[in-house]
Motif scaffolding. Structure first.
Motif, PDB file in Angstrom:
ATOM      1  N   PHE A 112       7.323  -1.420  -3.901  1.00 27.07           N
ATOM      2  CA  PHE A 112       8.774  -1.530  -4.045  1.00 27.07           C
ATOM      3  C   PHE A 112       9.310  -0.612  -5.133  1.00 27.07           C
ATOM      4  N   PHE A 113       8.635  -0.592  -6.277  1.00 27.63           N
ATOM      5  CA  PHE A 113       9.141   0.189  -7.403  1.00 27.63           C
ATOM      6  C   PHE A 113       8.700   1.653  -7.372  1.00 27.63           C
ATOM      7  N   LEU A 114       7.588   1.956  -6.727  1.00 27.98           N
ATOM      8  CA  LEU A 114       7.072   3.317  -6.712  1.00 27.98           C
ATOM      9  C   LEU A 114       7.603   4.142  -5.544  1.00 27.98           C
ATOM     10  N   TRP A 115       7.968   3.491  -4.443  1.00 22.64           N
ATOM     11  CA  TRP A 115       8.363   4.248  -3.251  1.00 22.64           C
ATOM     12  C   TRP A 115       9.567   5.169  -3.463  1.00 22.64           C
ATOM     13  N   PRO A 116      10.637   4.757  -4.154  1.00 23.19           N
ATOM     14  CA  PRO A 116      11.755   5.690  -4.349  1.00 23.19           C
ATOM     15  C   PRO A 116      11.332   6.988  -5.044  1.00 23.19           C
ATOM     16  N   THR A 117      10.427   6.887  -6.003  1.00 21.43           N
ATOM     17  CA  THR A 117       9.943   8.078  -6.691  1.00 21.43           C
ATOM     18  C   THR A 117       9.133   8.955  -5.738  1.00 21.43           C
ATOM     19  N   LEU A 118       8.283   8.343  -4.945  1.00 24.91           N
ATOM     20  CA  LEU A 118       7.485   9.105  -3.982  1.00 24.91           C
ATOM     21  C   LEU A 118       8.375   9.765  -2.930  1.00 24.91           C
ATOM     22  N   GLU A 119       9.403   9.048  -2.510  1.00 25.50           N
ATOM     23  CA  GLU A 119      10.329   9.597  -1.519  1.00 25.50           C
ATOM     24  C   GLU A 119      11.079  10.810  -2.079  1.00 25.50           C
ATOM     25  N   ASP A 120      11.445  10.742  -3.348  1.00 24.40           N
ATOM     26  CA  ASP A 120      12.114  11.878  -3.996  1.00 24.40           C
ATOM     27  C   ASP A 120      11.200  13.102  -4.062  1.00 24.40           C
ATOM     28  N   GLN A 121       9.893  12.861  -4.074  1.00 23.02           N
ATOM     29  CA  GLN A 121       8.922  13.956  -4.121  1.00 23.02           C
ATOM     30  C   GLN A 121       8.543  14.458  -2.733  1.00 23.02           C
ATOM     31  N   GLY A 122       9.190  13.928  -1.698  1.00 19.30           N
ATOM     32  CA  GLY A 122       8.978  14.426  -0.344  1.00 19.30           C
ATOM     33  C   GLY A 122       8.028  13.607   0.517  1.00 19.30           C
ATOM     34  N   CYS A 123       7.569  12.468   0.039  1.00 17.21           N
ATOM     35  CA  CYS A 123       6.691  11.620   0.848  1.00 17.21           C
ATOM     36  C   CYS A 123       7.498  10.923   1.943  1.00 17.21           C
ATOM     37  N   THR A 124       6.876  10.766   3.096  1.00 18.93           N
ATOM     38  CA  THR A 124       7.516  10.043   4.199  1.00 18.93           C
ATOM     39  C   THR A 124       6.548   8.976   4.703  1.00 18.93           C
ATOM     40  N   THR A 125       7.058   8.116   5.559  1.00 17.99           N
ATOM     41  CA  THR A 125       6.199   7.061   6.108  1.00 17.99           C
ATOM     42  C   THR A 125       5.203   7.606   7.120  1.00 17.99           C
ATOM     43  N   ASP A 126       5.309   8.884   7.463  1.00 24.63           N
ATOM     44  CA  ASP A 126       4.358   9.495   8.396  1.00 24.63           C
ATOM     45  C   ASP A 126       3.243  10.252   7.683  1.00 24.63           C
ATOM     46  N   ASP A 127       3.190  10.204   6.373  1.00 24.81           N
ATOM     47  CA  ASP A 127       2.136  10.897   5.629  1.00 24.81           C
ATOM     48  C   ASP A 127       0.784  10.224   5.878  1.00 24.81           C
ATOM     49  N   MET A 128      -0.267  11.040   5.859  1.00 25.78           N
ATOM     50  CA  MET A 128      -1.611  10.535   6.162  1.00 25.78           C
ATOM     51  C   MET A 128      -2.045   9.437   5.192  1.00 25.78           C
ATOM     52  N   TRP A 129      -1.711   9.547   3.927  1.00 34.79           N
ATOM     53  CA  TRP A 129      -2.178   8.539   2.969  1.00 34.79           C
ATOM     54  C   TRP A 129      -1.575   7.170   3.258  1.00 34.79           C
ATOM     55  N   ILE A 130      -0.392   7.137   3.880  1.00 38.50           N
ATOM     56  CA  ILE A 130       0.198   5.856   4.278  1.00 38.50           C
ATOM     57  C   ILE A 130      -0.660   5.205   5.360  1.00 38.50           C
ATOM     58  N   PHE A 131      -1.118   6.005   6.319  1.00 41.24           N
ATOM     59  CA  PHE A 131      -1.963   5.477   7.388  1.00 41.24           C
ATOM     60  C   PHE A 131      -3.315   5.022   6.850  1.00 41.24           C
ATOM     61  N   VAL A 132      -3.857   5.755   5.882  1.00 41.31           N
ATOM     62  CA  VAL A 132      -5.133   5.365   5.273  1.00 41.31           C
ATOM     63  C   VAL A 132      -4.964   4.044   4.523  1.00 41.31           C
ATOM     64  N   ALA A 133      -3.898   3.931   3.737  1.00 39.02           N
ATOM     65  CA  ALA A 133      -3.646   2.680   3.017  1.00 39.02           C
ATOM     66  C   ALA A 133      -3.432   1.519   3.985  1.00 39.02           C
ATOM     67  N   ASP A 134      -2.748   1.781   5.089  1.00 36.36           N
ATOM     68  CA  ASP A 134      -2.531   0.749   6.104  1.00 36.36           C
ATOM     69  C   ASP A 134      -3.858   0.314   6.724  1.00 36.36           C
ATOM     70  N   ALA A 135      -4.715   1.264   7.032  1.00 38.76           N
ATOM     71  CA  ALA A 135      -6.020   0.935   7.619  1.00 38.76           C
ATOM     72  C   ALA A 135      -6.860   0.117   6.636  1.00 38.76           C
ATOM     73  N   ILE A 136      -6.785   0.455   5.365  1.00 40.84           N
ATOM     74  CA  ILE A 136      -7.512  -0.327   4.352  1.00 40.84           C
ATOM     75  C   ILE A 136      -6.966  -1.747   4.291  1.00 40.84           C
ATOM     76  N   GLY A 137      -5.648  -1.884   4.356  1.00 35.25           N
ATOM     77  CA  GLY A 137      -5.035  -3.219   4.339  1.00 35.25           C
ATOM     78  C   GLY A 137      -5.421  -4.057   5.544  1.00 35.25           C
ATOM     79  N   ILE A 138      -5.412  -3.439   6.723  1.00 31.98           N
ATOM     80  CA  ILE A 138      -5.804  -4.165   7.934  1.00 31.98           C
ATOM     81  C   ILE A 138      -7.292  -4.546   7.860  1.00 31.98           C
ATOM     82  N   GLY A 139      -8.100  -3.646   7.322  1.00 29.48           N
ATOM     83  CA  GLY A 139      -9.522  -3.957   7.123  1.00 29.48           C
ATOM     84  C   GLY A 139      -9.703  -5.134   6.175  1.00 29.48           C
ATOM     85  N   ALA A 140      -8.867  -5.174   5.137  1.00 33.77           N
ATOM     86  CA  ALA A 140      -8.939  -6.301   4.201  1.00 33.77           C
ATOM     87  C   ALA A 140      -8.562  -7.607   4.890  1.00 33.77           C
ATOM     88  N   PHE A 141      -7.531  -7.576   5.755  1.00 33.51           N
ATOM     89  CA  PHE A 141      -7.186  -8.778   6.531  1.00 33.51           C
ATOM     90  C   PHE A 141      -8.392  -9.240   7.356  1.00 33.51           C
TER      91      PHE A 141
END
Length: 98
Positions: free
Chosen positions: A18-47
């Motif tokens: 919540f607090f870090l995303w606005p800063t990342l977005e200002d730096q050009g990050c989008t929800t389609d970036d590969m690291w978002i998918f990697v973090a999502d896969a790690i989260g689903i693996g944790a579930f």
């Protein structure tokens, strides 16, 4: 006798996002970036691991534990997509998984 560590991890991860995303977005990050998918896969693996672990904790057969892991990961993904106001990936065969 719950599992407060799961709540603590969830709270920390959501606050960080919540607090870090606005800063990342200002730096050009989008929800389609590969690291978002990697973090999502790690989260689903944790579930999945948490679901299987809970099955083992209650003395279930290993096949039941695997099913618990799959169901927990599946519904974790559904909750993620619902909260993100996106179509549920598991319900749409025409969309990419990652």
């Amino acid at each position: 006798d719950g599992e407060p560590e799961y709540f603590s991890m969830s709270l920390a991860a959501s606050a960080l996002a919540f607090f870090l995303w606005p800063t990342l977005e200002d730096q050009g990050c989008t929800t389609d970036d590969m690291w978002i998918f990697v973090a999502d896969a790690i989260g689903i693996g944790a579930f999945c691991v948490i679901g299987a672990k809970n099955g083992l904790k209650f003395g279930m057969h290993p096949i039941i534990c695997a099913a618990c892991g799959v169901m927990t990961a599946t519904f974790g993904g559904l909750v993620r997509d619902t909260l993100a106001k996106r179509p549920a990936r598991i319900l749409h065969s025409d969309g990419e998984i990652y």
